[in-house]
Design an enzyme around this catalytic site. Structure first.
Site, PDB file in Angstrom:
ATOM      1  N   LYS A   1       9.274  81.845 -27.103  1.00  0.00           N
ATOM      2  CA  LYS A   1      10.644  82.333 -27.320  1.00  0.00           C
ATOM      3  C   LYS A   1      11.464  82.222 -26.035  1.00  0.00           C
ATOM      4  O   LYS A   1      12.584  81.731 -26.037  1.00  0.00           O
ATOM      5  CB  LYS A   1      10.631  83.808 -27.774  1.00  0.00           C
ATOM      6  CG  LYS A   1       9.989  84.021 -29.120  1.00  0.00           C
ATOM      7  CD  LYS A   1      10.035  85.471 -29.530  1.00  0.00           C
ATOM      8  CE  LYS A   1       9.221  86.369 -28.632  1.00  0.00           C
ATOM      9  NZ  LYS A   1       7.777  86.079 -28.609  1.00  0.00           N
ATOM     10  N   THR A   2      10.866  82.690 -24.938  1.00  0.00           N
ATOM     11  CA  THR A   2      11.579  82.636 -23.671  1.00  0.00           C
ATOM     12  C   THR A   2      11.809  81.184 -23.260  1.00  0.00           C
ATOM     13  O   THR A   2      12.880  80.819 -22.779  1.00  0.00           O
ATOM     14  CB  THR A   2      10.779  83.399 -22.595  1.00  0.00           C
ATOM     15  OG1 THR A   2      10.587  84.744 -23.059  1.00  0.00           O
ATOM     16  CG2 THR A   2      11.517  83.436 -21.277  1.00  0.00           C
TER      17      THR A   2
ATOM     18  N   ASP B   1      17.218  87.678 -24.524  1.00  0.00           N
ATOM     19  CA  ASP B   1      15.748  87.666 -24.675  1.00  0.00           C
ATOM     20  C   ASP B   1      15.277  89.081 -25.012  1.00  0.00           C
ATOM     21  O   ASP B   1      15.991  90.046 -24.746  1.00  0.00           O
ATOM     22  CB  ASP B   1      15.108  87.190 -23.352  1.00  0.00           C
ATOM     23  CG  ASP B   1      13.656  86.719 -23.546  1.00  0.00           C
ATOM     24  OD1 ASP B   1      13.170  86.694 -24.695  1.00  0.00           O
ATOM     25  OD2 ASP B   1      13.009  86.360 -22.541  1.00  0.00           O
ATOM     26  N   GLU B   2      14.085  89.214 -25.580  1.00  0.00           N
ATOM     27  CA  GLU B   2      13.487  90.524 -25.876  1.00  0.00           C
ATOM     28  C   GLU B   2      14.437  91.417 -26.677  1.00  0.00           C
ATOM     29  O   GLU B   2      14.605  92.601 -26.376  1.00  0.00           O
ATOM     30  CB  GLU B   2      13.097  91.245 -24.566  1.00  0.00           C
ATOM     31  CG  GLU B   2      12.208  90.450 -23.633  1.00  0.00           C
ATOM     32  CD  GLU B   2      10.727  90.510 -23.991  1.00  0.00           C
ATOM     33  OE1 GLU B   2      10.375  91.149 -25.008  1.00  0.00           O
ATOM     34  OE2 GLU B   2       9.937  89.893 -23.257  1.00  0.00           O
TER      35      GLU B   2
ATOM     36  N   GLN C   1       6.524  93.627 -30.801  1.00  0.00           N
ATOM     37  CA  GLN C   1       6.466  94.008 -29.390  1.00  0.00           C
ATOM     38  C   GLN C   1       7.564  95.002 -29.025  1.00  0.00           C
ATOM     39  O   GLN C   1       7.948  95.114 -27.865  1.00  0.00           O
ATOM     40  CB  GLN C   1       6.589  92.767 -28.508  1.00  0.00           C
ATOM     41  CG  GLN C   1       5.411  91.822 -28.662  1.00  0.00           C
ATOM     42  CD  GLN C   1       5.534  90.644 -27.706  1.00  0.00           C
ATOM     43  OE1 GLN C   1       5.379  90.778 -26.503  1.00  0.00           O
ATOM     44  NE2 GLN C   1       5.824  89.481 -28.238  1.00  0.00           N
TER      45      GLN C   1
ATOM     46  N   ARG D   1      -1.032  89.222 -23.228  1.00  0.00           N
ATOM     47  CA  ARG D   1      -0.665  88.720 -21.891  1.00  0.00           C
ATOM     48  C   ARG D   1      -1.710  87.733 -21.378  1.00  0.00           C
ATOM     49  O   ARG D   1      -1.484  87.006 -20.430  1.00  0.00           O
ATOM     50  CB  ARG D   1      -0.539  89.869 -20.863  1.00  0.00           C
ATOM     51  CG  ARG D   1       0.506  90.948 -21.145  1.00  0.00           C
ATOM     52  CD  ARG D   1       1.857  90.398 -21.433  1.00  0.00           C
ATOM     53  NE  ARG D   1       2.088  90.314 -22.861  1.00  0.00           N
ATOM     54  CZ  ARG D   1       3.023  89.538 -23.412  1.00  0.00           C
ATOM     55  NH1 ARG D   1       3.797  88.795 -22.665  1.00  0.00           N
ATOM     56  NH2 ARG D   1       3.190  89.508 -24.712  1.00  0.00           N
TER      57      ARG D   1
HETATM   58  P1  ATP Z   1       6.359  86.838 -25.229  1.00  0.00           P
HETATM   59  O1  ATP Z   1       6.403  87.234 -26.671  1.00  0.00           O
HETATM   60  O2  ATP Z   1       5.147  87.349 -24.558  1.00  0.00           O
HETATM   61  O3  ATP Z   1       7.643  87.115 -24.509  1.00  0.00           O
HETATM   62  P2  ATP Z   1       7.234  84.113 -25.574  1.00  0.00           P
HETATM   63  O4  ATP Z   1       7.301  83.910 -27.039  1.00  0.00           O
HETATM   64  O5  ATP Z   1       8.501  84.352 -24.864  1.00  0.00           O
HETATM   65  O6  ATP Z   1       6.162  85.245 -25.235  1.00  0.00           O
HETATM   66  P3  ATP Z   1       6.826  82.062 -23.625  1.00  0.00           P
HETATM   67  O7  ATP Z   1       6.549  82.973 -22.492  1.00  0.00           O
HETATM   68  O8  ATP Z   1       8.128  81.383 -23.702  1.00  0.00           O
HETATM   69  O9  ATP Z   1       6.520  82.837 -24.984  1.00  0.00           O
HETATM   70  O10 ATP Z   1       5.689  80.961 -23.727  1.00  0.00           O
HETATM   71  C1  ATP Z   1       4.311  81.284 -23.588  1.00  0.00           C
HETATM   72  C2  ATP Z   1       3.590  80.172 -22.863  1.00  0.00           C
HETATM   73  O11 ATP Z   1       3.476  79.030 -23.691  1.00  0.00           O
HETATM   74  C3  ATP Z   1       4.310  79.718 -21.625  1.00  0.00           C
HETATM   75  O12 ATP Z   1       3.367  79.414 -20.643  1.00  0.00           O
HETATM   76  C4  ATP Z   1       5.055  78.486 -22.100  1.00  0.00           C
HETATM   77  O13 ATP Z   1       5.344  77.605 -21.049  1.00  0.00           O
HETATM   78  C5  ATP Z   1       4.057  77.888 -23.077  1.00  0.00           C
HETATM   79  N1  ATP Z   1       4.716  77.071 -24.120  1.00  0.00           N
HETATM   80  C6  ATP Z   1       5.588  77.499 -25.043  1.00  0.00           C
HETATM   81  N2  ATP Z   1       5.997  76.498 -25.847  1.00  0.00           N
HETATM   82  C7  ATP Z   1       5.353  75.390 -25.436  1.00  0.00           C
HETATM   83  C8  ATP Z   1       5.353  74.013 -25.844  1.00  0.00           C
HETATM   84  N3  ATP Z   1       6.093  73.585 -26.869  1.00  0.00           N
HETATM   85  N4  ATP Z   1       4.567  73.177 -25.167  1.00  0.00           N
HETATM   86  C9  ATP Z   1       3.807  73.598 -24.135  1.00  0.00           C
HETATM   87  N5  ATP Z   1       3.779  74.860 -23.694  1.00  0.00           N
HETATM   88  C10 ATP Z   1       4.530  75.753 -24.327  1.00  0.00           C
HETATM   89 MG    MG Z   2       9.180  86.014 -23.727  1.00  0.00          MG
END
Ligand code: ATP
Ligand code: MG
Length: 669
Positions: free
Chosen positions: A48-49, A239-240, A270, A623
């Protein structure tokens, strides 16, 4: 003779970023979504981030100017990291983009426009402690007799007002729902809030909540400003989003406008800040609220190995209130399951964690890639001691924060007063450092100060000493008082406010070093802290900017250390709440015993309390990228009751045992 020479077309027009290659189908759809309102709701670690980061890059790539983008994040550090990433992708002047936490954006808006609210530009920001001090003054001057009945202390009053602000509920509603035992004094609580409000304007101070409430008020009361900022922020991204409160969602709505472009991302599973007023319905009802909004899902987890993800999915499935998500692993399995590790005692637990950290380091995992996560700050004490014993570097993102320590705040209050000469709280704190001056003298001095022209003038032209030296102070305080007055003179020279490092030097040499040596056992350590503060301050030329930054760093937001500290290779120790959004190769979730995690009080509260604890557990385990250890001490030694037998957390016992590998640790402890 003729030479054949071919001119090739420049390749610079080819896109720098291969969005298709770096994003999956679902992420790509969100990143390249047409303008309008967009919701991305997806599980932990699904990118997402990352999607939001690429969205910013995409906008810039398509001609949107940086200053037309507003990016709201959970911490200021998260915003910086996202923008660093964007800069690597698109060559633009990212400084012009507005980004950071709600509080820091609020601060920025208010700095430009505070006059409209009856504040001056140089207003101070109070942290919790300052707020408590000011509230105490307000209560004492109010004439309300608080002795006869149960009456909230200043700190609790602060909490009550804060809850009302952040939930947009009235005081009677807050008292009825959360503090019924103060029902009898409700009228006083209401009166005091008004007095407190007046006092803040008088002293030109805002508390943390004001950064939001006043920003919202500013926009609501000034249609011209609202229009201007709406026009400016063509694209708003958050975000969040699951942890925003009503005030924050109102802020977002105001700045976006009914037809504006808004993208929010989050995960209802979350949502962990309801105790602070966060309202998960902001994300759950997004589609109803913005009827034309498009929703996107992401169903792949990129962060964790399948073994960790299986545990996380199984755990959160026990919550009734949630949007069911089907989160599949992108990564290959390693064949090792998350470890369940019961230990004999708290110190054996600390020993285990430390030993594993060293072994992992030998295997090539950086300290930076490891974290110890706990439910409550005190759970980290034994671990801190053991890590120190073994010489393992660690950084801690909770507990007393760097900028909240007494000596840092002491030095800051001189600077705050120099900048805002109506800042009563800072004045009182400052003069009370002088030996021989207590509360009574300090109040008299404050009253005398407020009668001077300098207290009311926008710009300080004369010298502090001309005004302060003639004031009457207790005899034994006289010499220090004079010294103090001359020190203040150095902070504003000929009407010009000195730079932050100059100010810190003057304060330290003039009065604070002497005070510190007399007062603190570990003066040397504290001196180093001030040195660090001074280093940090040297990147600011405007003291106002430095002080705002200081307040924001020590505030409700979680970033709390200067950047250099963050970059050190060290193991992270953090509460589960503050681990949100982050990831590490290895996570040690410690004190996984019932009553500790879930917290005993949450369990008593209600199902809802327990569900929020389970979401917090979900945040904790998600995490981990590669290795996850769930540890708890079987015996917990307490000074009063002796050894108490601990049971594993119900979040563990409710899981299929096949999801975990139990480690039997024999210890020499
Ligand atoms: P959270 O819910 O914990 O905030 P999130 O959904 O924001 O997590 P991110 O932190 O953006 O997730 O991504 C998690 C990990 O996966 C990061 O290391 C990110 O670089 C990697 N990632 C996400 N999408 C891809 C992709 N399409 N290809 C490769 N790596 C990815
Ligand atoms: Mg995130």
């Amino acid at each position: 003779m003729a030479r054949e020479y071919t001119l090739h077309q420049s390749t610079s027009s080819t896109p720098r970023i291969d969005y298709r290659a770096e994003l999956n189908e679902q992420q790509y759809a969100a990143v390249t979504a047409p303008p309008g309102q967009t919701l991305v709701i997806a599980g932990a670690g699904s990118g997402k981030t990352r999607t939001l980061t690429y969205r910013v890059a995409w906008l810039l790539d398509n001609g949107v100017l940086p200053e037309q983008i507003l990016l709201l994040t959970f911490t200021n550090k998260a915003a910086r990291e996202m923008l660093d990433r964007v800069t690597a992708l698109v060559p633009v002047d990212i400084q012009r983009l507005w980004s950071g936490t709600f509080h820091s954006i609020g601060n920025k808006l208010l700095r430009w426009n505070s006059e409209r609210l009856g504040y001056r530009k140089g207003f101070s920001i109070m942290d919790r402690e300052d707020q408590k001090d000011l509230l105490e003054t307000v209560v004492n001057n109010s004439g309300i007799d608080t002795s006869g009945f149960r009456f909230p202390k200043a700190e609790v009053l602060g909490d009550i007002y804060s809850m009302a602000n952040n939930t947009c509920l009235s005081l009677p509603e807050i008292i009825a729902s959360r503090y019924p035992y103060f029902d009898k004094v409700l009228d006083h609580i209401i009166t005091l809030r008004k007095l407190y409000q007046t006092k803040k304007v008088e002293t030109n101070c805002m508390d943390f909540d004001d950064l939001l409430t006043q920003s919202v008020a500013l926009l609501k009361e000034n249609p011209d400003l609202l229009e201007r900022y709406r026009q400016q922020f063509e694209f708003v991204l958050v975000d969040e989003y699951q942890d925003t409160n009503s005030l924050q969602s109102e802020f977002v709505e105001l700045l976006t406008g009914a037809d504006g472009n808004l993208m929010v991302v989050g995960d209802d599973a979350q949502s962990i800040y309801s105790w602070r007023g966060a309202d998960v319905t902001n994300i759950l009802n997004f589609a109803e609220h913005w009827p034309r909004a498009r929703s996107h899902k992401i169903e792949v987890n990129y962060r964790s190995v399948p073994e960790v993800l299986a545990l996380a999915n199984a755990s959160i499935a026990n919550n009734r209130a949630q949007i069911r998500k089907n989160l599949l692993p992108a990564r290959e399995g390693k064949g090792t399951l998350p470890a369940l590790v019961p230990l004999d005692s708290g110190s054996a637990q600390a020993g285990f964690v430390s030993q594993r950290i060293l072994e992992l380091m030998d295997e090539g995992v950086d300290f930076n890639e490891m974290a110890v996560i706990y439910r409550a700050h005190f759970h980290s004490m034994e671990i801190q001691m053991e890590l120190t014993n073994r010489g393992i570097p660690f950084k801690i993102t909770s507990g007393l924060r760097f900028f909240e320590q007494a000596h840092v705040k002491d030095v800051a209050c001189f600077m705050k007063f120099a900048v805002n000469r109506r800042d009563e709280v800072s004045f009182m704190r400052m003069v009370k450092l002088i030996p021989g001056i207590g509360s009574t003298s300090a109040t008299k001095l404050w009253n005398a100060w407020m009668k001077t022209d300098a207290a009311n003038a926008e710009v300080m032209t004369g010298k502090f000493s001309d005004l302060l030296l003639p004031m009457s102070v207790p005899k034994k305080a006289k010499a220090s008082w004079d010294q103090f007055a001359y020190t203040l003179d150095e902070l504003i020279v000929d009407g010009k406010i000195s730079t932050p490092p100059e100010m810190i030097r003057s304060i330290f040499d003039g009065v604070y070093q002497e005070y510190m040596q007399a007062k603190f056992k570990n003066a040397e350590q504290r001196e180093q802290d001030l040195e660090q503060l001074s280093n940090y301050s040297s990147r600011f030329t405007d003291p106002l900017e430095f002080l705002s930054q200081l307040s924001l760093l020590s505030g409700v937001d979680t970033d709390n250390k200067p950047d250099q500290e963050e970059e050190r290779d060290a193991v992270t120790l953090t509460t589960a709440h503050q681990a949100k959004g982050l990831e590490w190769h290895t996570v040690f979730a410690v004190w996984m015993a019932d009553g500790m995690f879930p917290h005993a009080r949450a369990v008593e509260e209600s199902d809802l309390g327990l569900e929020e604890e389970r979401r917090l557990f979900y945040v904790t385990v998600t995490r981990a990228k590669d290795e996850l250890y769930l540890t708890y001490p079987v015996l917990n030694h307490q000074a009063r009751d002796g050894d108490i037998l601990m049971k594993p957390s119900r979040f563990i016992t409710e899981l299929d045992p096949e999801l975990l590998e139990k480690w039997n640790v024999r210890s020499g402890w």
